[in-house]
Design an enzyme around this catalytic site. Structure first.
Site, short mmCIF file in Angstrom:
data_model
loop_
_atom_site.label_atom_id
_atom_site.label_comp_id
_atom_site.label_asym_id
_atom_site.label_seq_id
_atom_site.Cartn_x
_atom_site.Cartn_y
_atom_site.Cartn_z
N LEU A 175 -5.52 -2.80 22.38
CA LEU A 175 -6.27 -4.56 22.19
C LEU A 175 -5.03 -5.34 21.81
CD1 LEU A 175 -9.40 -3.70 20.08
CD2 LEU A 175 -9.43 -4.64 22.21
N ALA A 230 -0.76 -1.38 9.62
CA ALA A 230 0.22 -1.25 10.47
C ALA A 230 1.62 -2.14 10.60
CB ALA A 230 0.18 -2.40 11.79
N ALA A 234 0.91 -1.18 0.11
CA ALA A 234 -0.07 -0.04 0.44
C ALA A 234 0.56 1.19 -0.16
CB ALA A 234 -1.31 -0.59 1.18
N TYR A 259 5.78 3.92 24.59
CA TYR A 259 5.30 3.66 23.68
C TYR A 259 4.80 5.70 23.30
CZ TYR A 259 1.00 3.12 20.28
OH TYR A 259 0.76 2.91 19.49
#
Length: 397
Positions: A272, A139, A111, A234
């Site tokens: 998640l 991702a 992509a 993070y």
């Protein structure tokens, strides 16, 4: 062949086609059970085969009766070797979509490349004319830059100083201490190139220049903030720099879409279990404690519940999309509730290998991880022969 989960570190090397199909069926049934959403009707999902991207495609199709084009980079099956789970997910999704009379086609390739962007534009022109929603959910740990030809790799590192904290090996349940050395400026720059907003903007510019965006078109990309306990590695680390860039890009895209009355948003989502998050130190332990706490409070969500709520309660609830002071949609609101975060903070201090099964939800973490690859679903006979050679009718390679 009989397909069983085969692990290598934080990766499962096999995927189960019937299990992946069950995963998709469960998500479709959930969306349908929540009722119709008056949303977009012609949707492009970039990064469409797993996680939030697949949940977005399912919610668009089965919540709003949308025609969808999915773009992803997945490995097809070969004899004796399974495909990646996203391949089987897409095969199951397209089968269900076509059976329901919905348009659904897919493009498999990089992509980030100009070629895949052009293929997508050609398909939109040929089949849909214009699209009114673009979901950007890529991702990838690497990106071949389409202009320079340089291969960039993202890294997960703190900035400024070494980070040391607890983590858990979710396979064994062993809680240990992990240290990560700080990033160099080159690490930061590469991570921003891979995971920042440049490619999202390039997609939107290409679609806009080609005239395939409808008046009032909306685009949305996904981000994460998270709690204090993970921020050094993070949100205040290399990935956080990339997320800052992604969020800033939303304003640039909105400005470029003014002539179409278009709008770009970033949605900050919940933590998640994903293939990516499983490889991030600290995050599996945090998610295990988060799951336990949110389930006890009755506010736990998986990917499909999160995205269905995003569409129904945020994107299409009224003419004005609610955003925070930085212009972001916050669908991580339940995760970041003060009472929930305070409970996790208390549990974090206590967490050991001996008590994690009791105070955390390691079983739920493992279950969700296996589900990503089509394993662990009720009603699937995993001892039976399975056809690994599942194909996708409408895929363009």
């Amino acid at each position: 062949m009989i397909i069983e989960p085969r692990m290598r570190g934080f990766i499962c090397l096999t995927a189960h086609p019937e299990g992946c199909a069950q995963n998709i069926k469960n998500q479709i049934e959930y969306v349908k059970s929540k009722g119709h959403i008056e949303g977009a009707k012609k949707v492009l999902v970039i990064g469409a085969s797993t996680g939030f991207g697949m949940a977005s495609r399912i919610t668009s199709a089965f919540g709003s009766d949308a025609g969808t084009i999915g773009v992803f980079f997945e490995k097809p099956p070969s004899e004796g070797k399974t495909a990646t789970p996203g391949w089987y997910n897409t095969a199951a999704f397209e089968t269900k979509a076509h059976a329901s009379g919905l348009y659904a086609k897919s493009i498999n390739g990089d992509a980030f490349s100009n070629e895949i962007k052009q293929q997508t534009i050609d398909l939109i022109k040929a089949d849909l004319g214009q699209i009114d929603m673009v979901i950007y959910s890529l991702a990838s740990p690497v990106r071949m830059h389409p202009t320079t030809g340089i291969l960039h790799r993202s890294v997960l590192k703190p900035i400024g100083q070494t980070f040391t904290n607890k983590t858990v090996d979710f396979h064994t349940g062993i809680v240990s201490e992990v240290s990560i050395e700080p990033a160099t400026q080159e690490d930061i720059d590469n991570t921003v190139v891979v995971m920042g907003g440049e490619d999202w903007a390039m997609w939107m510019d290409a679609l806009n220049d080609a005239g395939v965006l409808a008046d009032g078109a909306t685009t949305i990309a996904y981000s994460y903030i998270g709690p204090e306990v993970t921020e050094a590695v993070y949100r205040k680390g290399t990935i956080g720099c990339a997320k800052d860039d992604l969020e800033a890009t939303a304003f640039k895209i909105t400005d470029r879409l003014k002539s179409l009355n278009g709008k770009a948003y970033v949605s900050v989502n919940k933590a998640l279990v994903t293939q990516a998050s499983s490889a991030i130190p600290v995050i599996p332990l945090y998610i295990s404690l988060l799951y336990k706490t949110m389930k006890a409070e009755g506010v736990h969500e998986g990917c499909i519940e999160q995205i269905q709520r995003l569409f129904e309660k945020r994107l299409y609830a009224s003419d004005e999309v609610p955003v925070d002071e930085k212009g972001r949609i916050r669908i991580d609101d339940w995760e970041m509730r003060e009472d929930i975060q305070q409970k996790i903070k208390t549990l974090w201090e206590k967490a050991t290998s001996e008590n994690l099964i009791e105070i955390g939800d390691l079983a739920g973490y493992k279950q969700d991880f296996l589900n990503l690859f089509g394993f662990g679903f009720d009603g699937i006979d995993y001892k039976a022969e399975s056809n690994e050679l599942t194909l996708i009718d409408s895929i363009k390679n």
